[in-house]
Design a protein around this motif. Structure first.
Motif, short mmCIF file in Angstrom:
data_model
loop_
_atom_site.label_atom_id
_atom_site.label_comp_id
_atom_site.label_asym_id
_atom_site.label_seq_id
_atom_site.Cartn_x
_atom_site.Cartn_y
_atom_site.Cartn_z
N ASP A 188 -26.21 36.38 -21.53
CA ASP A 188 -26.22 37.84 -21.54
C ASP A 188 -27.05 38.40 -22.69
OD1 ASP A 188 -24.61 38.01 -19.29
OD2 ASP A 188 -22.75 38.09 -20.45
N ILE A 189 -27.54 37.50 -23.53
CA ILE A 189 -28.41 37.91 -24.65
C ILE A 189 -29.86 37.89 -24.18
CG2 ILE A 189 -29.22 37.34 -26.97
CD1 ILE A 189 -26.35 38.32 -26.91
N HIS A 190 -30.52 39.03 -24.27
CA HIS A 190 -31.92 39.13 -23.87
C HIS A 190 -32.84 39.51 -25.02
CE1 HIS A 190 -30.77 38.55 -19.71
NE2 HIS A 190 -29.87 39.51 -19.84
N ASP A 191 -32.23 39.74 -26.20
CA ASP A 191 -33.03 40.15 -27.36
C ASP A 191 -32.45 39.52 -28.63
OD1 ASP A 191 -34.87 42.43 -26.21
OD2 ASP A 191 -32.86 42.81 -25.43
N ILE A 192 -33.32 38.86 -29.41
CA ILE A 192 -32.93 38.23 -30.67
C ILE A 192 -33.88 38.71 -31.76
CG2 ILE A 192 -32.64 36.06 -31.93
CD1 ILE A 192 -32.09 34.67 -29.29
N PHE A 193 -33.31 39.13 -32.89
CA PHE A 193 -34.09 39.53 -34.06
C PHE A 193 -33.80 38.54 -35.17
CE2 PHE A 193 -34.43 41.87 -38.09
CZ PHE A 193 -35.69 42.44 -37.99
N ARG B 122 -32.70 27.49 -27.26
CA ARG B 122 -32.71 26.26 -26.47
C ARG B 122 -31.68 26.32 -25.35
NH1 ARG B 122 -30.35 22.20 -24.02
NH2 ARG B 122 -31.15 20.09 -24.37
N PHE B 123 -30.47 26.82 -25.66
CA PHE B 123 -29.42 26.94 -24.65
C PHE B 123 -29.84 27.90 -23.55
CE2 PHE B 123 -25.63 28.70 -22.76
CZ PHE B 123 -24.75 27.63 -22.68
N ILE B 124 -30.40 29.04 -23.93
CA ILE B 124 -30.84 30.03 -22.95
C ILE B 124 -31.97 29.46 -22.10
CG2 ILE B 124 -31.91 32.30 -22.68
CD1 ILE B 124 -30.38 33.12 -25.26
N MET B 125 -32.89 28.71 -22.71
CA MET B 125 -33.96 28.07 -21.95
C MET B 125 -33.41 27.13 -20.88
SD MET B 125 -36.71 27.01 -24.89
CE MET B 125 -38.10 28.05 -25.34
N GLN B 126 -32.39 26.39 -21.25
CA GLN B 126 -31.79 25.47 -20.29
C GLN B 126 -31.24 26.23 -19.09
OE1 GLN B 126 -29.32 22.04 -21.60
NE2 GLN B 126 -27.66 23.08 -20.52
N GLY C 123 -32.46 35.15 -18.17
CA GLY C 123 -33.68 35.63 -18.81
C GLY C 123 -34.08 36.99 -18.27
N PRO C 124 -35.20 37.56 -18.75
CA PRO C 124 -36.05 37.01 -19.80
C PRO C 124 -35.41 37.16 -21.19
CG PRO C 124 -36.81 39.18 -19.21
CD PRO C 124 -35.69 38.86 -18.26
N LEU C 125 -36.03 36.54 -22.18
CA LEU C 125 -35.54 36.60 -23.55
C LEU C 125 -36.67 37.07 -24.45
CD1 LEU C 125 -33.36 35.99 -25.70
CD2 LEU C 125 -34.34 33.68 -25.86
N ASN C 126 -36.40 38.13 -25.24
CA ASN C 126 -37.35 38.63 -26.23
C ASN C 126 -36.90 38.20 -27.62
OD1 ASN C 126 -39.10 40.49 -24.52
ND2 ASN C 126 -37.04 41.28 -24.07
N VAL C 127 -37.82 37.62 -28.39
CA VAL C 127 -37.52 37.18 -29.75
C VAL C 127 -38.43 37.94 -30.71
CG1 VAL C 127 -37.31 35.22 -31.32
CG2 VAL C 127 -36.92 34.89 -28.86
N TYR C 128 -37.83 38.58 -31.71
CA TYR C 128 -38.57 39.41 -32.66
C TYR C 128 -38.48 38.83 -34.06
CZ TYR C 128 -38.10 42.84 -28.87
OH TYR C 128 -38.14 43.47 -27.65
N GLY C 129 -39.58 38.88 -34.79
CA GLY C 129 -39.61 38.43 -36.16
C GLY C 129 -41.01 38.51 -36.73
N ASN C 130 -41.14 38.19 -38.02
CA ASN C 130 -42.48 38.22 -38.62
C ASN C 130 -43.29 36.99 -38.22
OD1 ASN C 130 -41.77 36.07 -40.40
ND2 ASN C 130 -41.06 37.51 -41.95
N ASP C 131 -44.54 36.90 -38.68
CA ASP C 131 -45.42 35.83 -38.23
C ASP C 131 -44.92 34.45 -38.66
OD1 ASP C 131 -45.93 36.42 -40.90
OD2 ASP C 131 -48.09 36.10 -40.75
#
Length: 263
Positions: A49-54, A71-75, A84-92
């Motif tokens: 149920d998580i689609h966004d990670i910061f 990794r768990f969500i990918m599985q 999915g989909p899953l958005n991951v946010y962070g710096n470079d």
């Protein structure tokens, strides 16, 4: 709050949390390992149920658990069409560390999901981003040791929430932090215990410092986390009392798996 401890705690999980608003959820950091899977289960939250990670920064106690979550969500994505989909946010740097570890440790079928079902979003200072229906603005906290992002958001009830990451407030970020209804701030230890835990050598704050900061920024509610774990049974009372020496607003010192209603 999935976890509330700093990097070397063993009696509680490393700091990470879920922000819920407008029917959407944002996972902020993941702690330091696969304990994130246990904490999510105990909290009654399905990772699918998580689609966004910061991810605030690339230190082990923040990014490694996020890698386990991804990794768990990918599985699930590989076996369930509705995941999915899953958005991951962070710096470079977060993006580099995340992708390099995944490429070195995961099967190619997982890595191939990057750019397809797992979307990486590199953020820079003051960038806007969204998590479902939530709109947020990140900012560089001007860390003394590791490039790190915090964020600011206006909740559906009109109140403002600011997360400072896991280092002290920097004056350059005042325009984004001042007058916030809710301020999430690390408190590595009590000022009375500074000689034991040496927070200033690690670019961290004491509970006393956070109260002074919150008063100077006209904050209404202060949430303290990323603490040591020498006295969890007495942590709420002791940290609240020390922060309250200078701050007259409400102080929250949550335990792992505790929910804070932002009202």
């Amino acid at each position: 709050m999935l976890g509330t401890g700093n990097a070397v705690t063993t009696k509680c999980y490393n700091t990470c949390f879920i922000l819920r608003d407008r029917g959407s959820m944002l996972l902020v950091d993941g702690g330091g390992g696969n304990g994130i899977l246990v904490q999510m289960e105990k909290a009654g939250i399905r990772l699918t149920d998580i689609h966004d990670i910061f991810i605030t920064h690339a230190h082990t106690d923040h990014i490694f658990g996020a890698i386990w979550a991804i990794r768990f969500i990918m599985q699930e994505m590989l076996y369930r069409k509705d995941a999915g989909p899953l958005n991951v946010y962070g710096n470079d740097k977060v993006m580099d560390v995340l992708t390099n570890i995944c490429r070195m440790t995961l099967h190619k079928k997982y890595v191939d999901l990057f750019g397809k079902s797992v979307l990486l979003h590199e953020l820079k200072d003051r960038d806007l981003f969204s998590a479902g229906k939530m709109e947020l603005q990140c900012f560089d906290i001007q860390s003394a040791k590791e490039r790190q992002l915090g964020f600011r958001t206006v909740l559906s009830n009109g109140q403002t929430l600011v997360c400072l990451g896991d280092e002290p407030f920097n004056e350059s970020t005042r325009p984004l932090v001042k007058n916030a209804d809710w301020l999430m701030c690390e408190a590595f230890c009590l000022y009375d215990d500074r000689e034991i835990f040496r927070p200033y050598e690690k670019s961290h704050s004491t509970a006393l410092d956070t109260g002074i900061t919150a008063r100077g920024l006209n904050i209404k509610n202060l949430i303290l986390y990323h603490t040591e774990d020498s006295d969890l049974s007495g942590r709420k009372e002791r940290y609240t009392a020390e922060a309250g020496k200078n701050f007259r607003g409400k102080v929250y010192v949550p335990d792992d798996l505790e929910t804070i209603c932002l009202e």
